[in-house]
Design an enzyme around this catalytic site. Structure first.
Site, PDB file in Angstrom:
ATOM      1  N   SER A 141       0.825  -1.200   0.000  1.00 23.12           N
ATOM      2  CA  SER A 141       0.000   0.000   0.000  1.00 23.12           C
ATOM      3  C   SER A 141       0.868   1.263   0.000  1.00 23.12           C
ATOM      4  O   SER A 141       1.760   1.394  -0.845  1.00 23.12           O
ATOM      5  CB  SER A 141      -0.950  -0.057   1.206  1.00 23.12           C
ATOM      6  OG  SER A 141      -1.965   0.896   1.113  1.00 23.12           O
ATOM      7  N   ASP A 157      -9.398  -4.383  -5.853  1.00 23.73           N
ATOM      8  CA  ASP A 157      -8.834  -3.514  -4.806  1.00 23.73           C
ATOM      9  C   ASP A 157      -9.425  -2.104  -4.952  1.00 23.73           C
ATOM     10  O   ASP A 157      -9.201  -1.432  -5.944  1.00 23.73           O
ATOM     11  CB  ASP A 157      -7.303  -3.479  -4.961  1.00 23.73           C
ATOM     12  CG  ASP A 157      -6.588  -2.758  -3.839  1.00 23.73           C
ATOM     13  OD1 ASP A 157      -7.228  -1.940  -3.156  1.00 23.73           O
ATOM     14  OD2 ASP A 157      -5.388  -3.014  -3.652  1.00 23.73           O
ATOM     15  N   HIS A 198      -7.525  -5.477  -0.943  1.00 17.39           N
ATOM     16  CA  HIS A 198      -6.310  -4.678  -0.784  1.00 17.39           C
ATOM     17  C   HIS A 198      -5.175  -5.398  -0.058  1.00 17.39           C
ATOM     18  O   HIS A 198      -4.055  -5.461  -0.545  1.00 17.39           O
ATOM     19  CB  HIS A 198      -6.666  -3.378  -0.073  1.00 17.39           C
ATOM     20  CG  HIS A 198      -5.523  -2.420   0.031  1.00 17.39           C
ATOM     21  ND1 HIS A 198      -4.773  -2.028  -1.066  1.00 17.39           N
ATOM     22  CD2 HIS A 198      -4.976  -1.779   1.096  1.00 17.39           C
ATOM     23  CE1 HIS A 198      -3.825  -1.179  -0.682  1.00 17.39           C
ATOM     24  NE2 HIS A 198      -3.933  -1.020   0.622  1.00 17.39           N
TER      25      HIS A 198
END
Length: 305
Positions: free
Chosen positions: A123, A240, A270
């Site tokens: 991320s 995602d 995610h």
């Protein structure tokens, strides 16, 4: 050094840093660190970089798996995250995350000067990983990215919204936007509950000032991609909602690296390393096998004294 008789610095949770493994960054802030040391001499170093609003604790499974492969794994909670000091989920400049990462890497490199170094980032940690490797391309043997933040989500980065964010950042930098909707973290309900109940995660709203830093980081990554030649692995879910797959595809297609791989998980959310059990297991296998395949031949041999 603290003044004689001064109370020891404590983590946001109230634990004295004298009892926690930590480094002190260039701004004098204490960053909580974790280390996973293999029983045998390590063949490589792996730096794990966590995402926005979380901390390095939930990477224990990946770290343990890498440790079993005789890799020495290290991580820290970014400034303003987890058990590190700093205002929660706020940073004066995204570069602070990169600077602190390089400081930790340099510390480990000084202890193990002959070992190759890999980065695993998720991320926002993926964005930090990309920019860290771009700053010192010859230092890293490879970068494994799990749902990295390469571009801002197109829905949140329309020209008008970007303009408004910049205006608001001048007027109301501490104004908070919506918080991360945890239901998009994983398809595994148990993992979503674990995320929600983890007090070390930040559950508040994102400030305009932080969103502007993320936009700046994404713009910088876009400029850097044409010069990326280091090996990388991209793992991305096509469902995602937090880091759009278009960013990973753009990086894969436009980076000139001759050693790159993109694996897409159909329906994946995610946090792929915490998605449905079969996906999470596949991610662990992909990351560990990719790193071990990229170890220089010399590190397969027992280390010399």
């Amino acid at each position: 050094m603290p003044e004689p008789g001064a109370a020891p610095r404590r983590s946001p949770q109230g634990v004295p840093y004298t009892e926690l493994q930590h480094i002190v960054n260039a701004d004098g802030l204490h960053l909580f660190c974790r280390y996973w040391e293999p029983a045998s001499p390590p063949r490589a170093l792996v730096f794990i970089v966590h995402g926005a609003g979380e901390h390095c604790g939930p990477y224990d499974e990946i770290a343990q798996r890498l440790k079993e492969m005789s890799l020495l794994v290290f991580a820290h909670d970014h400034v303003g995250h987890g058990q590190s000091e700093g205002e929660r989920m706020n940073v004066k400049d995204f570069q602070v995350f990169i600077r602190d990462s390089l400081q930790h890497v340099d510390l480990m490199k000084s202890r193990h000067p002959d070992l190759p170094i890999f980065i695993v980032g998720h991320s926002m940690g993926g964005a930090i990983s990309i920019l860290t490797a771009c700053e010192r391309p010859s230092d890293f043997a490879g970068v494994a990215l799990i749902a990295p933040m390469v571009q801002m989500n197109p829905d949140s980065a329309t020209p008008f919204k970007v303009f408004m964010a910049k205006v608001l950042n001048h007027m109301l930098p501490s104004l908070t936007l919506g918080s991360i909707d945890s239901k998009w973290v994983s398809r595994d309900k148990k993992q979503v509950e674990a995320y929600d109940s983890d007090d070390l995660n930040y559950h508040g709203g994102m400030r305009v000032s932080f969103a502007v830093q993320l936009m700046g980081a994404a713009a910088r990554i876009e400029r850097e991609i044409p010069s990326i030649t280091w090996p990388f692995l991209l793992l991305q879910g096509d469902a995602d909602k937090l880091c759009d797959i278009r960013g990973s595809r753009m990086m894969y297609e436009n980076a000139p690296s001759s050693d790159k791989k993109l694996k897409v998980y159909e329906g994946g959310y995610h946090a792929l390393h915490h998605d449905l059990p079969e996906v999470a297991e596949s991610v662990l296998k992909e990351v560990t096998s990719w790193i071990t395949e990229h170890l220089p031949a010399s590190t397969q041999q027992p280390q010399g004294s």
